[in-house]
Design a protein around this motif. Sequence first.
Motif, short mmCIF file in Angstrom:
data_model
loop_
_atom_site.label_atom_id
_atom_site.label_comp_id
_atom_site.label_asym_id
_atom_site.label_seq_id
_atom_site.Cartn_x
_atom_site.Cartn_y
_atom_site.Cartn_z
N ALA A 1 12.77 -7.97 1.57
CA ALA A 1 11.51 -7.35 2.02
C ALA A 1 11.79 -6.06 2.79
O ALA A 1 11.09 -5.06 2.63
N PHE A 2 12.86 -6.12 3.61
CA PHE A 2 13.23 -4.93 4.39
C PHE A 2 13.60 -3.78 3.46
O PHE A 2 13.14 -2.65 3.64
N ASN A 3 14.39 -4.09 2.44
CA ASN A 3 14.78 -3.05 1.49
C ASN A 3 13.57 -2.46 0.78
O ASN A 3 13.48 -1.26 0.57
N GLU A 4 12.63 -3.37 0.44
CA GLU A 4 11.41 -2.88 -0.23
C GLU A 4 10.63 -1.96 0.69
O GLU A 4 10.15 -0.90 0.29
N MET A 5 10.56 -2.40 1.98
CA MET A 5 9.88 -1.56 2.96
C MET A 5 10.56 -0.20 3.06
O MET A 5 9.90 0.84 3.09
N GLY A 6 11.92 -0.24 3.10
CA GLY A 6 12.67 1.02 3.17
C GLY A 6 12.35 1.91 1.99
O GLY A 6 12.13 3.11 2.14
N GLU A 7 12.28 1.27 0.82
CA GLU A 7 11.96 2.02 -0.40
C GLU A 7 10.63 2.76 -0.24
O GLU A 7 10.53 3.96 -0.47
N SER A 8 9.61 1.97 0.17
CA SER A 8 8.28 2.58 0.24
C SER A 8 8.21 3.60 1.38
O SER A 8 7.54 4.62 1.27
N LEU A 9 8.95 3.30 2.48
CA LEU A 9 8.97 4.27 3.58
C LEU A 9 9.62 5.58 3.14
O LEU A 9 9.15 6.66 3.48
#
Lengths: 485, 218
Positions: free
Chosen positions: A237-245
């Motif tokens: 989830a963190f990586n996904e958040m990083g992606e979108s950020l």
Amino acid sequence: MLDKLVDTFARFSNNITLEIKILGITLGFIILFGTGITFEMRNIVYNLLLDELDKQGQSIASDLSARSADLVLTSNDFNLHLLLRHTVANNDAVKYAFIINDKNEIVGHSFNDGFPIDLKDIHGSNAYEKPSKILVESDSMIIHDFSIPIIDGKVGIARVGLDESNVNESIRKITNTIIQTTLVMALVGIIAAYLLAHLVSRPIHSLVQATRKFSEGDYSQRVEIYSNDDVGKLGIAFNEMGESLETKEQENQLLISEVEKKEQLRRSLLKKVMTAQELERKRISRELHDETGQLLSSLMLHLRHIKDSGYGEDFDTNVENMRTLINKTITEVKRMSYQLRPSVLDDMGLISAIERLIKEYRDVLQIEIDLIVHGKQSEQRMLTELEIAIYRILQEALTNIYKYAHAENVSIILTFRQETVQLIIEDDGVGFNLDLHLKSDATDNHLGLHGMRERAELFNGTFEIESQKDMGTTIYVTIPIVYEE
Amino acid sequence: MTIKILIVDDHSVLRSGLVMLLNAQEDIQVIGEAKCASEAIKLLQSIEPNVIILDINLPDKNGMKLAEEIIAEYKSPKILFLTMHDEAEYIGKVLQIGGAGYILKNAADNELIDAIRAVYRGEFVLYRGLKEKVAQQIREKRNKNSRILPEIQFTKRENDVLRLVALGYTHQEIADKLFLSIKTVETHKSNIMDKLKTKKRSDLVKYALQNGIIKQGD
């Protein structure tokens, strides 16, 4: 109550790292468990051994009673003594043995330094009838004293005393073993807990580090996913958040640079507007002074002349000259007024003003300028500012065509739709490289286009331009219609 | 028989000049002056002029609008516009609302006096130079509008492109809609123009309107 406890614990453990917490919990459980087991085992084993001791004591006493009967009856003191000695020697636990005859006299005992007389009657008078057992305390030792009647008490009583030293030894050994095992288990537990804590905290540590990077503005950081459990899911989830950020950040950067570019454009546009305004004022002032002023002055001269010459022959000619001069002045003033703001636009509306403008350019440029107006126009007039915007955009476009395009044909299409009005201006002139043009800085000669766009966007409209070298230029302006109140 | 006049103009200098000029005529008398539309409407409740000399630029209302109101309210007075505007567009409007004449301020002497008399007689008067302008404009308009483009056989794709061009789509939008490249769209467009023997987008729109490819206001 429990909540309070949990609260206190949570507060207490606030500053402790996850690893220590896991270690502490594991160690605590192992020690608690070990202690519990030790106590429980001690109790169980102690009771079992005591039972065993009782049975042993009874059997030894019974054996002594059976074997001593003949010896007591025959008063074979020597053999009785031997028997007693053997009984004590054969078993570590047996501390003493003695025989009482039917007259309640000691006939033989194993004590080396005299028989302790108070030991004799502790079983009471029933001792001749049935076996019994009594605990005797002596020299900080507990002695289990067994009494068995010899041949139903008719001959006497056989007595044996066993102590608990064997039992205690066994208990001590068992306790030691358990404690050792517990310690070994604790060690293993510590290692296991450390490994576990490391396993749990490693992804969390890397998450923490990545989060720190994030807050510093570095959105390229990603964490390694070690497992598919809850922490692993958090990492994903963190990586996904990083992606979108990261995407958001890129978008933001793009928007910021766009806004900055716009801001720069707006500033130079404003500057241009101000300069243009000043220039316009200068021009009007000069024209008023040089043209209108001169004409009026010459009128003064003419009047003066008429006054001087009186009703002479020239009177009519003089007056006619003055009328010509006045006519010229009027034309001049009208021209200036039209340039400032065509009154046709206010009085007769947008289309008349556009027709007039086109006619003017047609006359100057000597090229074909075609106007098509279609669609239903409302009875209501559009907002004056909107009409002016459209008019000025067209004027700017025609000026550009006049200055740069070298066009032979110009089409102007004005379409009134349900909610929007569209103005298309197309020429077949030399065109230009649009990308190059728009990429270059907002210098003066590009401001025309940006000015048109600004005017359109001011009314929530859109401005599109398509051009290629030697392919002409097309300008599309679409603006939502707003009516006069 | 004197012709009674009401002058509506916001320039007092011009007004006094006009009063002087007109009152000097035997058959003309100025019976009222107004400097704005509201004053004129108020005056009209008490006086009955034969001719109203009206400026188009009034401070509170457009002269054309005022004329419409006066004509709707009072049938009798003739309205003669006296203005600075020499654009042909105004004349059509004056005819449309039922004005009686249109004279430029440059001509504010004999021609004006003649015009007042003519208007009083019931004629429509137009300033000399303007007649030419109006005629020319009408000629120009007719020339352009009467040109009927011959019907042409277009390919299906060309028809699509023509329709979208006439609807005012950009080349990029047409390319996106028809799944073509911009270059192809431009080629189609120039082929259409060649077939119509024109170099103007306006002719494409005209053709599309004439042949029902698009409707008015599409």
